[in-house]
Design an enzyme around this catalytic site. Structure first.
Site, PDB file in Angstrom:
ATOM      1  N   ALA A  65       0.854  -1.196   0.000  1.00 17.33           N
ATOM      2  CA  ALA A  65       0.000   0.000   0.000  1.00 17.33           C
ATOM      3  C   ALA A  65       0.888   1.243   0.000  1.00 17.33           C
ATOM      4  O   ALA A  65       2.041   1.192   0.440  1.00 17.33           O
ATOM      5  CB  ALA A  65      -0.901  -0.001   1.227  1.00 17.33           C
ATOM      6  N   GLY A  67       0.954  -4.995   1.066  1.00 16.16           N
ATOM      7  CA  GLY A  67      -0.137  -5.155   0.095  1.00 16.16           C
ATOM      8  C   GLY A  67       0.311  -5.830  -1.201  1.00 16.16           C
ATOM      9  O   GLY A  67      -0.499  -6.467  -1.878  1.00 16.16           O
ATOM     10  N   GLU A  82       0.073  -9.338  -0.401  1.00 10.77           N
ATOM     11  CA  GLU A  82      -1.359  -9.656  -0.253  1.00 10.77           C
ATOM     12  C   GLU A  82      -2.018  -9.789  -1.635  1.00 10.77           C
ATOM     13  O   GLU A  82      -2.861 -10.655  -1.853  1.00 10.77           O
ATOM     14  CB  GLU A  82      -2.036  -8.569   0.604  1.00 10.77           C
ATOM     15  N   GLU A 107       4.311  -4.818   7.892  1.00 13.41           N
ATOM     16  CA  GLU A 107       3.484  -3.743   8.482  1.00 13.41           C
ATOM     17  C   GLU A 107       3.784  -3.485   9.950  1.00 13.41           C
ATOM     18  O   GLU A 107       3.701  -2.339  10.404  1.00 13.41           O
ATOM     19  CB  GLU A 107       1.994  -4.057   8.300  1.00 13.41           C
TER      20      GLU A 107
HETATM   21  C1  LIG Z   1      -3.060  -2.575   3.859  1.00  8.83           C
HETATM   22  C2  LIG Z   1      -1.700  -2.651   3.351  1.00  8.83           C
HETATM   23  C3  LIG Z   1      -0.685  -2.062   4.062  1.00  8.83           C
HETATM   24  C4  LIG Z   1       0.673  -2.001   3.481  1.00  8.83           C
HETATM   25  O1  LIG Z   1       0.970  -2.572   2.443  1.00  8.83           O
HETATM   26  S1  LIG Z   1       1.784  -1.040   4.327  1.00  8.83           S
HETATM   27  C5  LIG Z   1       3.220  -1.058   3.303  1.00  8.83           C
HETATM   28  C6  LIG Z   1       4.027  -2.306   3.499  1.00  8.83           C
HETATM   29  N1  LIG Z   1       5.246  -2.223   2.714  1.00  8.83           N
HETATM   30  C7  LIG Z   1       6.403  -1.806   3.225  1.00  8.83           C
HETATM   31  O2  LIG Z   1       6.529  -1.470   4.393  1.00  8.83           O
HETATM   32  C8  LIG Z   1       7.554  -1.751   2.263  1.00  8.83           C
HETATM   33  C9  LIG Z   1       8.263  -0.445   2.413  1.00  8.83           C
HETATM   34  N2  LIG Z   1       9.371  -0.308   1.466  1.00  8.83           N
HETATM   35  C10 LIG Z   1      10.551  -0.914   1.632  1.00  8.83           C
HETATM   36  O3  LIG Z   1      10.788  -1.692   2.529  1.00  8.83           O
HETATM   37  C11 LIG Z   1      11.626  -0.538   0.650  1.00  8.83           C
HETATM   38  O4  LIG Z   1      11.272   0.653   0.057  1.00  8.83           O
HETATM   39  C12 LIG Z   1      11.862  -1.585  -0.463  1.00  8.83           C
HETATM   40  C13 LIG Z   1      12.436  -2.866   0.151  1.00  8.83           C
HETATM   41  C14 LIG Z   1      10.585  -1.906  -1.251  1.00  8.83           C
HETATM   42  C15 LIG Z   1      12.888  -1.005  -1.459  1.00  8.83           C
HETATM   43  O5  LIG Z   1      14.023  -0.585  -0.809  1.00  8.83           O
HETATM   44  P1  LIG Z   1      15.113   0.268  -1.619  1.00  8.83           P
HETATM   45  O6  LIG Z   1      15.503  -0.436  -2.853  1.00  8.83           O
HETATM   46  O7  LIG Z   1      16.200   0.611  -0.629  1.00  8.83           O
HETATM   47  O8  LIG Z   1      14.367   1.581  -2.095  1.00  8.83           O
HETATM   48  P2  LIG Z   1      13.784   2.776  -1.198  1.00  8.83           P
HETATM   49  O9  LIG Z   1      14.697   3.955  -1.323  1.00  8.83           O
HETATM   50  O10 LIG Z   1      13.440   2.335   0.181  1.00  8.83           O
HETATM   51  O11 LIG Z   1      12.392   3.037  -1.960  1.00  8.83           O
HETATM   52  C16 LIG Z   1      12.349   3.685  -3.220  1.00  8.83           C
HETATM   53  C17 LIG Z   1      11.259   4.720  -3.173  1.00  8.83           C
HETATM   54  O12 LIG Z   1      10.004   4.021  -3.057  1.00  8.83           O
HETATM   55  C18 LIG Z   1       9.305   4.552  -1.941  1.00  8.83           C
HETATM   56  N3  LIG Z   1       8.499   3.489  -1.361  1.00  8.83           N
HETATM   57  C19 LIG Z   1       8.874   2.233  -1.089  1.00  8.83           C
HETATM   58  N4  LIG Z   1       7.865   1.532  -0.606  1.00  8.83           N
HETATM   59  C20 LIG Z   1       6.790   2.374  -0.578  1.00  8.83           C
HETATM   60  C21 LIG Z   1       5.442   2.238  -0.180  1.00  8.83           C
HETATM   61  N5  LIG Z   1       4.945   1.066   0.258  1.00  8.83           N
HETATM   62  N6  LIG Z   1       4.642   3.309  -0.256  1.00  8.83           N
HETATM   63  C22 LIG Z   1       5.091   4.491  -0.725  1.00  8.83           C
HETATM   64  N7  LIG Z   1       6.370   4.672  -1.122  1.00  8.83           N
HETATM   65  C23 LIG Z   1       7.204   3.634  -1.055  1.00  8.83           C
HETATM   66  C24 LIG Z   1      10.389   5.041  -0.984  1.00  8.83           C
HETATM   67  O13 LIG Z   1       9.877   5.962  -0.063  1.00  8.83           O
HETATM   68  C25 LIG Z   1      11.366   5.642  -1.950  1.00  8.83           C
HETATM   69  O14 LIG Z   1      10.836   6.895  -2.348  1.00  8.83           O
HETATM   70  P3  LIG Z   1      11.832   8.159  -2.562  1.00  8.83           P
HETATM   71  O15 LIG Z   1      12.694   7.751  -3.721  1.00  8.83           O
HETATM   72  O16 LIG Z   1      10.902   9.294  -2.877  1.00  8.83           O
HETATM   73  O17 LIG Z   1      12.609   8.331  -1.296  1.00  8.83           O
END
Ligand SMILES: C/C=C/C(=O)SCCNC(=O)CCNC(=O)[C@H](O)C(C)(C)COP(=O)(O)OP(=O)(O)OC[C@H]1O[C@@H](n2cnc3c(N)ncnc32)[C@H](O)[C@@H]1OP(=O)(O)O
Length: 257
Positions: free
Chosen positions: A62, A108, A111, A131
């Site tokens: 998400a 998500g 999911e 999460e």
């Molecule tokens: C009901 C459902 C609930 C949910 O799904 S809650 C969300 C659950 N997901 C997460 O917590 C995953 C969060 N993201 C990460 O852990 C990491 O990211 C990754 C492993 C996917 C990738 O890591 P890396 O390769 O180091 O890249 P990076 O610099 O962290 O991310 C690149 C850009 O992507 C944005 N981003 C990553 N995941 C999300 C997300 N889930 N929602 C919104 N933005 C996201 C970051 O912030 C950043 O952005 P910028 O380049 O502007 O700094």
């Protein structure tokens, strides 16, 4: 612009999540996926679907940044129910959906992959429900679907620790049908889709109707409880801290309230 791009060729629809940089599932993207399913369901030529992500990941879940624009518990519950309903539609879709997962399927994103009928994943990809790291819980039916694949013990470990697992482990735990080299993910998924598309539509339709009967009866109750808990948890200080810490790229400081 975040969209689902789709192309139909030889009775196979290839759907691509295009929401750079992480293919985050914003509400806009969920709506785009719903619209695409509407079109495919009305296209009698399609017999199999491959769902993949563009860029570095399948999907990082998400859209965390969108969480900060939501205000009330009912907004969070609606978000949870929006995703749950869409993913339930995928699980019961009359056409088989194969997820081709590279990079990461987190939150998500996992999911969504779990709602698909078959999952082909990269050996080096990350699969997880992180999460709790954000001070929240999964909200698109992850608490209910993950134990179905990996069993309760592994699901507790994955959800409570928030730690992702790699493709080989995901395959060993029943989360993936196949774990293959990253380069081979799409081709493996596509050739399985070709195999399916060569079968009679009558057989495909019957199988798609019958397998869902194997589900447990409490699944629907479980997802309703999950949406309520997902909404409640956003009222906590720790959820605000967890989401803010992600955005500020720092470790959260949870206060257990
Ligand atoms: C009901 C459902 C609930 C949910 O799904 S809650 C969300 C659950 N997901 C997460 O917590 C995953 C969060 N993201 C990460 O852990 C990491 O990211 C990754 C492993 C996917 C990738 O890591 P890396 O390769 O180091 O890249 P990076 O610099 O962290 O991310 C690149 C850009 O992507 C944005 N981003 C990553 N995941 C999300 C997300 N889930 N929602 C919104 N933005 C996201 C970051 O912030 C950043 O952005 P910028 O380049 O502007 O700094």
């Amino acid at each position: 612009m975040a969209v689902i791009n789709y192309e139909v060729k030889n009775q196979i629809a290839v759907l691509t999540i295009q929401s750079p940089p992480a293919n985050a599932l914003s509400v806009y993207l969920l709506n785009s996926l719903e619209d695409t399913l509407d079109k495919i369901e009305n296209d009698t030529s399609v017999k199999a679907i491959v769902l993949k992500g563009e860029g570095k990941f399948f999907s990082a879940g998400a859209d965390i940044k969108e969480f900060t624009s939501l205000e009330s518990a009912s907004d969070y519950q609606s978000l949870s129910e929006r995703g749950q309903k869409l993913f339930n539609r995928i699980e019961h879709f009359p056409i088989p959906v194969i997820a081709a997962i590279h990079g990461a399927a987190l939150g998500g994103g996992l999911e969504l992959a779990m709602a698909c009928h078959i999952r082909i994943g990269a050996e080096n990809a990350k699969f997880g429900l992180p999460e709790t790291t954000l001070g929240i819980i999964p909200g698109f039916a992850g608490t209910q679907r993950l134990p179905r694949f990996v069993g309760a013990a592994k699901a507790y470990e994955m959800i409570l620790s928030g730690q992702p697992i790699k493709g080989e482990e995901a395959k060993a735990n029943g989360l993936l049908n196949q774990a293959v080299d990253e380069e081979a993910v799409f081709d493996t998924a596509y050739s399985l889709a070709e195999n399916i598309a060569a079968k009679s539509r009558v057989s495909i339709n019957a199988v798609m109707k019958l397998v869902p009967y194997a589900k447990t009866e409490q699944f629907q109750q479980g997802v309703q409880e999950e949406a309520k808990a997902f909404a409640d948890i956003f009222g906590s200080e720790d959820a605000k801290e967890g989401v803010q810490a992600f955005i500020e790229k720092r470790k959260p400081e949870f206060k257990d309230k």
